[in-house]
Each structure stands twice: as structure tokens, then as C-alpha cells.
Design a protein around this motif. Sequence first.
Motif, PDB file in Angstrom:
ATOM      1  N   ASP A 121      42.400  30.329  41.880  1.00  0.00           N
ATOM      2  CA  ASP A 121      41.344  29.250  41.581  1.00  0.00           C
ATOM      3  C   ASP A 121      40.873  28.973  43.294  1.00  0.00           C
ATOM      4  OD1 ASP A 121      41.611  29.350  40.096  1.00  0.00           O
ATOM      5  OD2 ASP A 121      42.497  27.150  39.238  1.00  0.00           O
ATOM      6  N   ASN A 122      40.554  30.583  44.341  1.00  0.00           N
ATOM      7  CA  ASN A 122      40.413  30.525  46.148  1.00  0.00           C
ATOM      8  C   ASN A 122      39.631  31.177  46.188  1.00  0.00           C
ATOM      9  OD1 ASN A 122      42.126  31.321  47.489  1.00  0.00           O
ATOM     10  ND2 ASN A 122      43.423  29.871  46.132  1.00  0.00           N
ATOM     11  N   ASP A 123      38.654  30.946  47.228  1.00  0.00           N
ATOM     12  CA  ASP A 123      38.037  32.713  47.338  1.00  0.00           C
ATOM     13  C   ASP A 123      39.126  33.754  47.995  1.00  0.00           C
ATOM     14  OD1 ASP A 123      35.780  31.524  47.245  1.00  0.00           O
ATOM     15  OD2 ASP A 123      35.720  30.981  49.156  1.00  0.00           O
ATOM     16  N   THR A 124      40.511  33.477  48.480  1.00  0.00           N
ATOM     17  CA  THR A 124      41.039  34.711  49.021  1.00  0.00           C
ATOM     18  C   THR A 124      41.442  34.998  47.668  1.00  0.00           C
ATOM     19  OG1 THR A 124      41.653  33.124  51.533  1.00  0.00           O
ATOM     20  CG2 THR A 124      43.238  35.104  50.649  1.00  0.00           C
ATOM     21  N   ALA A 125      41.573  34.653  47.112  1.00  0.00           N
ATOM     22  CA  ALA A 125      42.695  34.676  45.614  1.00  0.00           C
ATOM     23  C   ALA A 125      42.246  35.544  44.327  1.00  0.00           C
ATOM     24  CB  ALA A 125      43.551  34.113  44.763  1.00  0.00           C
ATOM     25  N   ALA A 126      40.222  34.698  44.842  1.00  0.00           N
ATOM     26  CA  ALA A 126      39.322  36.187  44.244  1.00  0.00           C
ATOM     27  C   ALA A 126      38.800  37.343  44.688  1.00  0.00           C
ATOM     28  CB  ALA A 126      38.018  35.042  44.254  1.00  0.00           C
ATOM     29  N   ASP A 127      38.802  37.212  46.126  1.00  0.00           N
ATOM     30  CA  ASP A 127      38.733  38.461  47.146  1.00  0.00           C
ATOM     31  C   ASP A 127      39.803  39.475  46.460  1.00  0.00           C
ATOM     32  OD1 ASP A 127      36.177  37.460  48.214  1.00  0.00           O
ATOM     33  OD2 ASP A 127      36.874  37.143  50.072  1.00  0.00           O
ATOM     34  N   HIS A 128      41.221  38.695  46.767  1.00  0.00           N
ATOM     35  CA  HIS A 128      42.153  39.826  46.487  1.00  0.00           C
ATOM     36  C   HIS A 128      41.875  40.730  44.441  1.00  0.00           C
ATOM     37  CE1 HIS A 128      45.910  41.581  46.405  1.00  0.00           C
ATOM     38  NE2 HIS A 128      46.366  41.139  45.247  1.00  0.00           N
ATOM     39  N   LEU A 129      41.248  39.767  44.176  1.00  0.00           N
ATOM     40  CA  LEU A 129      41.433  40.352  42.883  1.00  0.00           C
ATOM     41  C   LEU A 129      40.488  41.108  42.335  1.00  0.00           C
ATOM     42  CD1 LEU A 129      43.174  39.540  40.188  1.00  0.00           C
ATOM     43  CD2 LEU A 129      41.192  37.925  39.769  1.00  0.00           C
ATOM     44  N   MET A 158      32.634  28.106  49.078  1.00  0.00           N
ATOM     45  CA  MET A 158      33.294  27.618  48.580  1.00  0.00           C
ATOM     46  C   MET A 158      34.914  27.554  48.222  1.00  0.00           C
ATOM     47  SD  MET A 158      33.525  28.328  43.804  1.00  0.00           S
ATOM     48  CE  MET A 158      32.170  26.624  43.537  1.00  0.00           C
ATOM     49  N   GLY A 159      35.910  28.003  48.995  1.00  0.00           N
ATOM     50  CA  GLY A 159      37.223  27.732  49.076  1.00  0.00           C
ATOM     51  C   GLY A 159      37.548  27.721  47.965  1.00  0.00           C
ATOM     52  N   THR A 160      37.981  26.287  47.903  1.00  0.00           N
ATOM     53  CA  THR A 160      39.383  26.172  46.965  1.00  0.00           C
ATOM     54  C   THR A 160      38.790  25.380  46.267  1.00  0.00           C
ATOM     55  OG1 THR A 160      40.941  26.168  48.051  1.00  0.00           O
ATOM     56  CG2 THR A 160      41.201  24.787  46.468  1.00  0.00           C
ATOM     57  N   TRP A 161      38.489  25.829  44.180  1.00  0.00           N
ATOM     58  CA  TRP A 161      37.695  24.960  43.242  1.00  0.00           C
ATOM     59  C   TRP A 161      38.726  24.409  42.255  1.00  0.00           C
ATOM     60  CZ3 TRP A 161      36.803  30.039  44.526  1.00  0.00           C
ATOM     61  CH2 TRP A 161      37.367  31.188  43.581  1.00  0.00           C
ATOM     62  N   GLY A 162      40.383  24.019  42.304  1.00  0.00           N
ATOM     63  CA  GLY A 162      41.862  24.452  41.912  1.00  0.00           C
ATOM     64  C   GLY A 162      42.874  24.796  42.442  1.00  0.00           C
ATOM     65  N   SER A 163      43.884  24.361  41.606  1.00  0.00           N
ATOM     66  CA  SER A 163      44.801  24.564  42.294  1.00  0.00           C
ATOM     67  C   SER A 163      45.661  25.433  41.275  1.00  0.00           C
ATOM     68  CB  SER A 163      45.900  23.184  41.048  1.00  0.00           C
ATOM     69  OG  SER A 163      46.028  23.044  40.266  1.00  0.00           O
ATOM     70  N   GLY A 164      45.174  26.631  41.046  1.00  0.00           N
ATOM     71  CA  GLY A 164      46.091  27.563  40.106  1.00  0.00           C
ATOM     72  C   GLY A 164      46.122  28.800  41.051  1.00  0.00           C
ATOM     73  N   LEU A 169      46.049  46.289  31.380  1.00  0.00           N
ATOM     74  CA  LEU A 169      45.751  44.997  32.489  1.00  0.00           C
ATOM     75  C   LEU A 169      44.594  44.749  32.943  1.00  0.00           C
ATOM     76  CD1 LEU A 169      48.127  47.375  35.119  1.00  0.00           C
ATOM     77  CD2 LEU A 169      48.345  44.738  33.579  1.00  0.00           C
ATOM     78  N   LEU A 170      42.998  45.896  32.460  1.00  0.00           N
ATOM     79  CA  LEU A 170      41.705  45.225  33.006  1.00  0.00           C
ATOM     80  C   LEU A 170      41.253  44.374  31.430  1.00  0.00           C
ATOM     81  CD1 LEU A 170      40.026  48.827  34.044  1.00  0.00           C
ATOM     82  CD2 LEU A 170      40.895  46.589  35.923  1.00  0.00           C
ATOM     83  N   TYR A 171      42.134  45.017  30.373  1.00  0.00           N
ATOM     84  CA  TYR A 171      41.589  43.480  29.499  1.00  0.00           C
ATOM     85  C   TYR A 171      41.378  42.297  29.658  1.00  0.00           C
ATOM     86  CZ  TYR A 171      41.593  41.929  24.802  1.00  0.00           C
ATOM     87  OH  TYR A 171      41.032  41.040  23.825  1.00  0.00           O
ATOM     88  N   VAL A 172      42.851  42.788  29.807  1.00  0.00           N
ATOM     89  CA  VAL A 172      43.670  40.881  30.596  1.00  0.00           C
ATOM     90  C   VAL A 172      43.132  40.237  30.887  1.00  0.00           C
ATOM     91  CG1 VAL A 172      45.502  39.862  30.837  1.00  0.00           C
ATOM     92  CG2 VAL A 172      46.442  41.479  29.252  1.00  0.00           C
ATOM     93  N   LEU A 173      43.198  41.308  32.102  1.00  0.00           N
ATOM     94  CA  LEU A 173      41.972  40.319  32.776  1.00  0.00           C
ATOM     95  C   LEU A 173      40.792  39.964  32.857  1.00  0.00           C
ATOM     96  CD1 LEU A 173      43.755  42.261  36.763  1.00  0.00           C
ATOM     97  CD2 LEU A 173      44.003  40.023  35.737  1.00  0.00           C
ATOM     98  N   ALA A 174      40.199  40.540  32.198  1.00  0.00           N
ATOM     99  CA  ALA A 174      38.816  40.254  31.613  1.00  0.00           C
ATOM    100  C   ALA A 174      38.979  39.528  30.664  1.00  0.00           C
ATOM    101  CB  ALA A 174      37.627  41.170  30.872  1.00  0.00           C
ATOM    102  N   ARG A 175      39.786  39.012  29.303  1.00  0.00           N
ATOM    103  CA  ARG A 175      39.852  38.385  28.424  1.00  0.00           C
ATOM    104  C   ARG A 175      40.349  36.641  29.193  1.00  0.00           C
ATOM    105  NH1 ARG A 175      45.580  39.469  25.896  1.00  0.00           N
ATOM    106  NH2 ARG A 175      45.902  38.326  27.406  1.00  0.00           N
ATOM    107  N   GLU A 176      41.112  36.754  30.174  1.00  0.00           N
ATOM    108  CA  GLU A 176      41.562  35.669  30.957  1.00  0.00           C
ATOM    109  C   GLU A 176      39.848  35.168  32.153  1.00  0.00           C
ATOM    110  OE1 GLU A 176      44.263  33.769  30.051  1.00  0.00           O
ATOM    111  OE2 GLU A 176      43.981  35.152  28.615  1.00  0.00           O
ATOM    112  N   GLY A 177      39.160  35.377  32.289  1.00  0.00           N
ATOM    113  CA  GLY A 177      38.049  35.366  32.953  1.00  0.00           C
ATOM    114  C   GLY A 177      38.361  36.027  34.325  1.00  0.00           C
ATOM    115  N   TYR A 178      39.205  36.826  34.443  1.00  0.00           N
ATOM    116  CA  TYR A 178      39.325  37.468  35.982  1.00  0.00           C
ATOM    117  C   TYR A 178      39.132  38.544  36.611  1.00  0.00           C
ATOM    118  CZ  TYR A 178      42.353  33.067  35.996  1.00  0.00           C
ATOM    119  OH  TYR A 178      43.065  32.254  35.587  1.00  0.00           O
ATOM    120  N   SER A 179      37.847  39.195  35.551  1.00  0.00           N
ATOM    121  CA  SER A 179      37.581  40.449  36.759  1.00  0.00           C
ATOM    122  C   SER A 179      36.752  40.245  37.114  1.00  0.00           C
ATOM    123  CB  SER A 179      36.750  41.363  34.935  1.00  0.00           C
ATOM    124  OG  SER A 179      35.858  41.076  34.039  1.00  0.00           O
ATOM    125  N   GLY A 180      35.942  38.960  37.287  1.00  0.00           N
ATOM    126  CA  GLY A 180      34.542  38.963  37.646  1.00  0.00           C
ATOM    127  C   GLY A 180      33.607  40.580  37.987  1.00  0.00           C
ATOM    128  N   GLY A 181      33.759  40.622  36.346  1.00  0.00           N
ATOM    129  CA  GLY A 181      32.154  41.564  36.195  1.00  0.00           C
ATOM    130  C   GLY A 181      32.227  42.858  36.677  1.00  0.00           C
TER     131      GLY A 181
END
Length: 128
Positions: free
Chosen positions: A10-18, A1-7, A56-68
Motif C-alpha cells: 500500500d505505498n508507491d515504492t511497493a507498487a513500483d516494485h510489484l 500519492m505516497g502511502t494509502w494504507g498499512s498493507g 502467480l500472475l493470476y493470483v496477483l491479478a485476482r488480488e488486484g496487484y497486476s496493475g493492468g
Amino acid sequence: MGTWGSGNLDNDTAADHLSVVVDRLVGEVAAAMAGDPVELEADEYWGDALPCHLELLYVLAREGYSGGRLPAPEVVLGWRRVYMAAWERSIDGLEPSPEFREERRAVLHRTFDQLAVAAAPDAFPLTG
């Protein structure tokens, strides 16, 4: 998917790191919970660091960044039982005021409970 936004996330590398960050936080909590309960006491490193990890885990989840990648709610509630038992055994030895003891107990329960809720399927559904 690559990049899906400017945040920043919002890209594959950042999502993998997260995902690595979330897995590390969860893994460290799980290891602390499986270790010597003395390390969870109120005046020990994991007695303080573990709630930080959970927040920290809660904040990440609340913001949609826990990735399940959070543990199941029943695991989090099991962690709460173990942690709170160690905390209850140790807190009075530190001679806190009754007010602090009650306030801190409430914060700790809230910390575990909010993560358990966040770990439930569809806790924070995506909108948009």
C-alpha cells in the motif's frame, strides 16, 4: 500519492516494485513462448516454470496487484495453443498414467484460461 494504507503493498515504492515483478513474469513467459518450442515440453524447465509464472500472475491479478500489466486475453490464449502443442507432443514419452495425463491437461487449460479471463478489462473491478 505516497502511502494509502498499512498493507505491505500500500505505498508507491511497493507498487513500483510489484510492477517490476509482474513485468518480469510476463517478459519471461513471452520470451519462452517466442523461443524454441522444445523448451516448453513436459520434461523441460519452461514446461514446468511457465505454468508457475501464469499461476502467480493470476493470483496477483485476482488480488488486484497486476496493475493492468497483463497481456491481452488473446495473447494468453495464443500462448496456450503453443504451449499445449508442445506439451501434447511430449507428455506420452514420459509414460504418465492416463489419469494423470487428463488431470494435468485440465489443470494446464484452466491455468491459461483463468489468466486470459483475468487479463480482460475490468476482470476484477475494485470494490469499496
